[in-house]
Design an enzyme around this catalytic site. Structure first.
Site, PDB file in Angstrom:
ATOM      1  N   SER A   1       0.829  -1.197   0.000  1.00 24.52           N
ATOM      2  CA  SER A   1       0.000   0.000   0.000  1.00 24.52           C
ATOM      3  C   SER A   1       0.871   1.258   0.000  1.00 24.52           C
ATOM      4  O   SER A   1       1.648   1.464  -0.926  1.00 24.52           O
ATOM      5  CB  SER A   1      -0.960  -0.047   1.195  1.00 24.52           C
ATOM      6  OG  SER A   1      -1.964   0.920   1.079  1.00 24.52           O
TER       7      SER A   1
ATOM      8  N   ASP B   1     -10.203  -4.129  -4.402  1.00 24.88           N
ATOM      9  CA  ASP B   1      -9.397  -3.076  -3.795  1.00 24.88           C
ATOM     10  C   ASP B   1      -9.575  -1.793  -4.583  1.00 24.88           C
ATOM     11  O   ASP B   1      -9.410  -1.790  -5.816  1.00 24.88           O
ATOM     12  CB  ASP B   1      -7.922  -3.501  -3.802  1.00 24.88           C
ATOM     13  CG  ASP B   1      -7.005  -2.518  -3.102  1.00 24.88           C
ATOM     14  OD1 ASP B   1      -7.461  -1.434  -2.683  1.00 24.88           O
ATOM     15  OD2 ASP B   1      -5.812  -2.850  -2.962  1.00 24.88           O
TER      16      ASP B   1
ATOM     17  N   HIS C   1      -7.989  -5.292  -0.162  1.00 23.17           N
ATOM     18  CA  HIS C   1      -6.819  -4.542   0.275  1.00 23.17           C
ATOM     19  C   HIS C   1      -6.403  -4.987   1.680  1.00 23.17           C
ATOM     20  O   HIS C   1      -7.237  -5.159   2.558  1.00 23.17           O
ATOM     21  CB  HIS C   1      -7.148  -3.046   0.291  1.00 23.17           C
ATOM     22  CG  HIS C   1      -5.973  -2.165   0.544  1.00 23.17           C
ATOM     23  ND1 HIS C   1      -5.147  -1.714  -0.460  1.00 23.17           N
ATOM     24  CD2 HIS C   1      -5.480  -1.647   1.699  1.00 23.17           C
ATOM     25  CE1 HIS C   1      -4.201  -0.955   0.060  1.00 23.17           C
ATOM     26  NE2 HIS C   1      -4.377  -0.898   1.371  1.00 23.17           N
TER      27      HIS C   1
END
Length: 369
Positions: free
Chosen positions: A207, A299, A329
């Site tokens: 991320s 996501d 995610h």
């Protein structure tokens, strides 16, 4: 055709009011119990399959979302302190028991705190993965990604150096970027001290950490990383792609939270197009190393990550793009419940091992002329 099931808005962390009342160990036990139920009972709990954009949410992923819903989750983080607390508690629920077989010690890298993981019996001169944790540049630390780093080190047979960069809003952009580069340059300069081969240093992250890994690789000096390991990276703060519209509500990371994170990290709109933040917008990515980039089907960041992989390939960078269509995610941190999440991380470990082996082969060829 399975029907799409609407889920309520949820926080990026699998937290709930119930989680604030019960000890983490009790909640973790309840999660393991739920995942251990016979398949017919689990299907009763999760309800109808969720199909969106031609993808079916994996039953284990849906079960985790459903348990969150049943626990009464419905709020959103309002302060950085609350978000950090939520992340710490959620890690205790889903990360699993600490993986052993490693020597772990603290490291300080020109003011940046770090943690070094060395598998028992690993000889000096091994490859190194410098890893940057996720958390929207606002949350996360050495502890939130401790078990993920343990897993990567133990399964890949490499040293892993986790970097604890400064967080926003106390330290806005480009503080995290600066710290990420400092950590990489320090690792390269202290390779002997770390017991690593300076010619086989990889960068990785999830991320926001994936963003920092890519940005650091792009702006690396004389010593450059030989491989990039990216889990669902954030790479463009300037555009709203289709995946954000499709999956921005109900799959942990929400559209509102993405705005919240970027507002804290880069409050100036002028900075959003800076390649040190929106690395996808960099004109020349051809100097980046071979890359494994994993996205999750459900996501909001899916499409920008895949656009980044496409641009790397178009500019001649060897890249493997892997979409885990049934996941959401944050799956890389879910090592303690279910099996599909760990399987996805195991695939990334295989890519890391292969990438580092190929880097070693290229080095041998270069040395022999």
């Amino acid at each position: 055709m399975p029907l799409q099931q609407e889920l309520p808005a949820s926080n990026v962390h699998p937290m709930s009011p119930l989680a604030e009342l019960l000890p983490p160990g009790v909640l973790a036990g309840l999660l393991r119990f739920a995942f251990g139920l016979p398949a017919p009972l689990r299907r009763l709990v999760i309800g109808r399959p969720i199909v969106l954009d031609g993808q079916r949410l994996h039953p284990e992923a849906q079960l985790l979302l459903r348990l969150q819903q049943l626990a009464g989750e419905g709020g959103r983080t309002t302060t950085p302190a609350a978000d950090r607390t939520a992340m710490a508690r959620s890690t205790a629920l889903v990360a699993g028991p600490a993986i052993g077989g490693l020597a772990v010690r603290a490291v300080t890298m020109d003011g940046v705190r770090g943690r070094l993981y060395v598998p028992h019996g690993l000889a000096d001169g091994s490859p190194l993965l410098v890893f940057y944790h996720g958390g929207g540049w606002v949350s996360g630390d050495l502890d939130s990604h401790d078990n993920l780093c343990r897993y990567l080190a133990a399964e890949a047979g490499v040293r892993v150096l986790s970097a604890d960069y400064r967080l926003a809003p106390e330290h806005p952009f480009p503080a995290a970027t600066d710290d990420a580069r400092t950590a990489f340059e320090w690792a390269a300069a202290h390779a002997d001290e770390l017991g690593v081969d300076p010619a086989r240093i990889a960068l990785g992250g999830d991320s926001a950490g994936g963003n920092l890994a890519a940005v650091t690789a792009l702006h690396a000096g004389p010593v450059k990383p030989v491989f990039l390991l990216l889990f669902y990276p954030a790479v463009d703060a300037t555009a709203r792609r289709r995946s954000r519209e499709l999956f921005g509500n109900g799959f942990f990371l929400t559209d509102r939270q993405m705005d919240w994170f970027i507002d804290h990290y880069a409050p100036s709109l002028d900075s959003h197009a800076d390649p040190r933040l929106s690395v996808l917008l960099a004109e020349d990515l051809s100097g980046l190393p071979p890359t494994y980039l994993a996205t999750a089907g459900f996501d909001p960041l899916r499409d920008e990550g895949e656009a980044f992989a496409d641009k790397l390939a178009a500019q001649g960078v060897p890249v493997v793009l892997r979409r885990h269509a049934g996941l959401f995610h944050g799956y890389a941190n879910i090592l303690g419940v279910g099996g599909v999440f760990r399987e996805a991380v195991a695939e990334a470990v295989g890519a890391l091992r292969t990438g580092l082996a190929l880097a070693n082969a290229r080095q041998d060829i270069a040395e022999t002329g």
